[in-house]
Write an enzyme that holds these catalytic residues in place. Structure first.
Site, PDB file in Angstrom:
ATOM      1  N   GLU A  56       1.444 -12.647  -8.151  1.00  0.00           N
ATOM      2  CA  GLU A  56       1.999 -13.573  -9.470  1.00  0.00           C
ATOM      3  C   GLU A  56       3.196 -14.399  -8.565  1.00  0.00           C
ATOM      4  OE1 GLU A  56       0.370 -11.135 -13.031  1.00  0.00           O
ATOM      5  OE2 GLU A  56       1.902 -10.422 -11.969  1.00  0.00           O
ATOM      6  N   ASP A  99      13.332  -0.603  -7.912  1.00  0.00           N
ATOM      7  CA  ASP A  99      13.026   0.754  -7.706  1.00  0.00           C
ATOM      8  C   ASP A  99      11.761   0.883  -6.698  1.00  0.00           C
ATOM      9  OD1 ASP A  99      10.916  -0.528  -8.842  1.00  0.00           O
ATOM     10  OD2 ASP A  99      11.141   0.497 -10.837  1.00  0.00           O
ATOM     11  N   ASP A 119      12.215  -7.779  13.234  1.00  0.00           N
ATOM     12  CA  ASP A 119      12.857  -6.899  12.004  1.00  0.00           C
ATOM     13  C   ASP A 119      13.308  -5.575  12.403  1.00  0.00           C
ATOM     14  OD1 ASP A 119      13.267  -6.721   9.291  1.00  0.00           O
ATOM     15  OD2 ASP A 119      11.525  -5.923   8.846  1.00  0.00           O
ATOM     16  N   GLU A 156      38.932   0.989 -12.016  1.00  0.00           N
ATOM     17  CA  GLU A 156      38.319   1.203 -10.884  1.00  0.00           C
ATOM     18  C   GLU A 156      36.950   0.707 -10.466  1.00  0.00           C
ATOM     19  OE1 GLU A 156      40.931   5.028  -9.788  1.00  0.00           O
ATOM     20  OE2 GLU A 156      39.356   5.074 -11.143  1.00  0.00           O
ATOM     21  N   THR A 196       4.937  -6.753 -15.620  1.00  0.00           N
ATOM     22  CA  THR A 196       5.438  -6.763 -14.354  1.00  0.00           C
ATOM     23  C   THR A 196       5.059  -7.984 -13.634  1.00  0.00           C
ATOM     24  OG1 THR A 196       3.937  -5.465 -13.552  1.00  0.00           O
ATOM     25  CG2 THR A 196       5.914  -4.189 -14.434  1.00  0.00           C
ATOM     26  N   ASN A 226       8.660  -0.044  -6.162  1.00  0.00           N
ATOM     27  CA  ASN A 226       7.342   0.419  -6.815  1.00  0.00           C
ATOM     28  C   ASN A 226       6.261  -0.458  -6.512  1.00  0.00           C
ATOM     29  OD1 ASN A 226       7.858  -1.504  -8.787  1.00  0.00           O
ATOM     30  ND2 ASN A 226       7.299  -0.272 -10.386  1.00  0.00           N
ATOM     31  N   GLY A 236       0.911  -1.129  -0.014  1.00  0.00           N
ATOM     32  CA  GLY A 236      -0.032  -0.001   0.112  1.00  0.00           C
ATOM     33  C   GLY A 236       1.029   1.175   0.093  1.00  0.00           C
ATOM     34  N   GLU A 279      28.618  12.525 -14.553  1.00  0.00           N
ATOM     35  CA  GLU A 279      27.907  11.446 -15.581  1.00  0.00           C
ATOM     36  C   GLU A 279      27.188  10.387 -14.328  1.00  0.00           C
ATOM     37  OE1 GLU A 279      30.496  11.212 -19.520  1.00  0.00           O
ATOM     38  OE2 GLU A 279      31.225  10.439 -17.723  1.00  0.00           O
ATOM     39  N   ASP A 304       4.167 -13.834 -14.874  1.00  0.00           N
ATOM     40  CA  ASP A 304       3.233 -12.546 -15.296  1.00  0.00           C
ATOM     41  C   ASP A 304       1.925 -12.849 -16.028  1.00  0.00           C
ATOM     42  OD1 ASP A 304       2.586  -9.884 -16.085  1.00  0.00           O
ATOM     43  OD2 ASP A 304       3.731  -9.505 -17.689  1.00  0.00           O
TER      44      ASP A 304
END
Length: 513
Positions: free
Chosen positions: A390, A417, A189, A497, A385, A419, A77, A462, A379
């Site tokens: 699922e 991300d 947790d 690096e 998604t 979402n 939610g 960058e 899916d």
């Protein structure tokens, strides 16, 4: 026995919140067959709406609170800023989509979380519960608004830090554990992200805000489901036989991070972290530990004792000479580099996940054969998604016996991300074997992605631009990480690096010299 009594009493107490509210009942008048006057009214109590989660009638939360901006978004939610219409006071409201609560266990988890929040509400260092509402689409949990932000953000922003400050924070964390255990609750947790500051004021109270994995303690029961977050999980959780002592371990990990900036046990993958938790010795040799007091180290050792029977209880931790108010914790500043390490610890995973996602998006069909079909099979609505439901159904079809909590942790780990769903690239990133992702040709493609002008170097601008575009970190944090990766100090990151950062562990580049 006391815990069992507390638990039974608390459960009976909580159930009251779900009784039908004391509102005006329907009043029915029955005319008398022999008399024109009416008999006394018969009150007919309102019936609970069928198939409710909270066991009471639907209520319109928006008749009590007006909703404002979104504060955060999670798996089930969204949390909103809300204002109580009658008083004008501001709160936070977590609105949980009932559509996502597909199983009986999901619904029970929400009920239990609300019960525990109400049970603990009003105690120091625990977010205040205001009420729970349910309508056709959502369950709404209204709670205290903690406007002061995350614990680590405040520490880093302050810019200076002492053992005494660490002791004050740790005391608040352990106080939460002590209250939970006294009131018959195991948190399961504990981690810094689950603590917010009540206000922006200097001495704002620290509040525990998330009880989604918490349970009422059943005396004599050993718990077996693996829950928690990798860095903070106790060894007995990994052995699938544990009790409330796990919360003290997690608090000990938080204390170690507060004093050093990094977790005591780490690795690039979860299995490595778990192996370290089970077998490795705690590092008290590298900086800044030689300058940390023996008393502080003594407490960390006793909280991170692998045998739960020998580990300090929360009450014993609060009585430790280093942690007590006015105790032995020094007011001497801890090396400022600890703050830098703490900041890097919070952001490094995001940076590496971003680069891995770039690599995953460039893998050819041959390298991902099987994974693409697995994604398409999971899916089921062809949305591009994978939702939590699922993922759970797909894993079950594959014969997985993961618990609800373990599936949730997989979802959170893969959902880069944040979402609430896993897209195709996130799925490939999470399921592709890591050694394939870290092959030279893939690392070079990721390097080229960041090296926008093909100069052979990644400049700070960058990398900052790419990470900000994907909302993966703030500018100041990114600068510090780049400084750490840029080992030749020329202000740029060359390919060698970059590869060292991607292949190396978090601990080594972040060690203080």
């Amino acid at each position: 026995m006391v815990m069992a009594i507390l638990t039974r009493q608390s459960r009976r107490k909580h159930l009251r919140v779900y009784n039908p509210p004391q509102q005006a009942a329907e009043v029915r008048y029955t005319p008398s067959a022999t008399n024109s006057s009416a008999v006394p009214p018969v009150a007919v109590p309102p019936k609970p709406t069928a198939d409710t989660i909270l066991g009471k009638q639907y209520e319109d939360v928006r008749s009590v609170y007006s909703f404002g901006k979104e504060l955060g978004r999670g798996q089930f939610g969204v949390t909103y800023l809300c204002t109580e219409i009658a008083s004008g006071r501001q709160y936070a409201c977590k609105s949980i989509s009932k559509r996502k609560l597909v199983s009986k266990a999901d619904r029970e988890d929400i009920r239990r979380e609300i019960q525990i929040m109400q049970h603990l509400s009003g105690q120091p260092n625990i977010v205040e519960f205001r009420g729970a509402y349910e309508d056709k689409s959502n369950v709404h949990v209204v709670m205290e608004l903690c406007a002061g932000g995350e614990l680590f953000d405040r520490i880093i922003a302050k810019g200076h830090y002492t053992e005494r400050a660490a002791a004050t924070i740790c005391r608040a964390v352990v106080n939460v554990v002590n209250i939970c255990h006294f009131m018959g609750v195991m948190h399961r947790d504990l981690k810094p992200e689950n603590f917010l500051l009540a206000t922006m004021e200097e001495n704002a109270m620290l509040k525990a805000t998330d009880f989604g994995l918490s349970v009422f303690i059943e005396e004599g029961k050993m718990y077996r489901d693996i829950v928690g977050s990798a860095y903070y999980v106790a060894p007995e959780v990994l052995r699938r036989s544990y009790g409330k002592e796990i919360d003290v371990w997690s608090a000990g990990v938080i204390l170690y991070i507060l004093l050093s900036g990094v977790p005591p046990f780490w690795a690039e993958i979860e299995k490595g972290i778990f192996d370290a938790i089970l077998h490795e010795e705690i590092d008290f040799e590298s900086q800044p530990w030689p300058s940390i007091s023996e008393s502080a180290k003594d407490l960390v050792r006793k909280m991170l004792t692998r045998d739960p029977k020998k580990r300090l209880t929360s009450a014993q931790v609060l009585q430790h000479q280093w942690l007590r108010e006015g105790g032995e914790a020094s007011d001497k500043p801890i090396d400022s580099a600890v703050l830098s390490r703490m900041k890097q610890f919070r952001a490094m995973n995001k940076l590496k996940k971003m680069a891995l996602k770039v690599i995953a998006s460039n893998l050819n069909e041959e390298e991902i054969k099987g994974l693409k079909q697995m994604f398409m099979n999971m899916d089921t609505d062809n949305s591009g998604t994978i939702t939590y439901e699922e993922l759970k159904a797909g894993l079950a079809k594959l014969g997985s016996k993961l618990s609800e909590a373990e599936v949730k942790q997989l979802m959170e780990a893969a959902d880069v991300d944040g979402n609430g769903s896993i897209d195709y690239v996130e799925f490939i990133t999470a399921t592709m074997h890591r050694h394939k992702l870290e092959r030279d040709e893939h690392l070079f493609k990721a390097f080229q992605y960041f090296d926008k002008d093909n100069s052979g170097f990644i400049t700070r601008d960058e990398l900052e631009s790419a990470l900000i575009e994907h909302e993966m970190g703030d500018t100041s944090t990114i600068r510090e990480i780049i400084s750490e990766v840029d080992t030749d100090n020329d202000g740029r990151i060359n390919y060698e690096e970059f590869c060292a950062m991607m292949r190396g562990g978090m601990q080594q580049p972040m060690r203080l010299k």
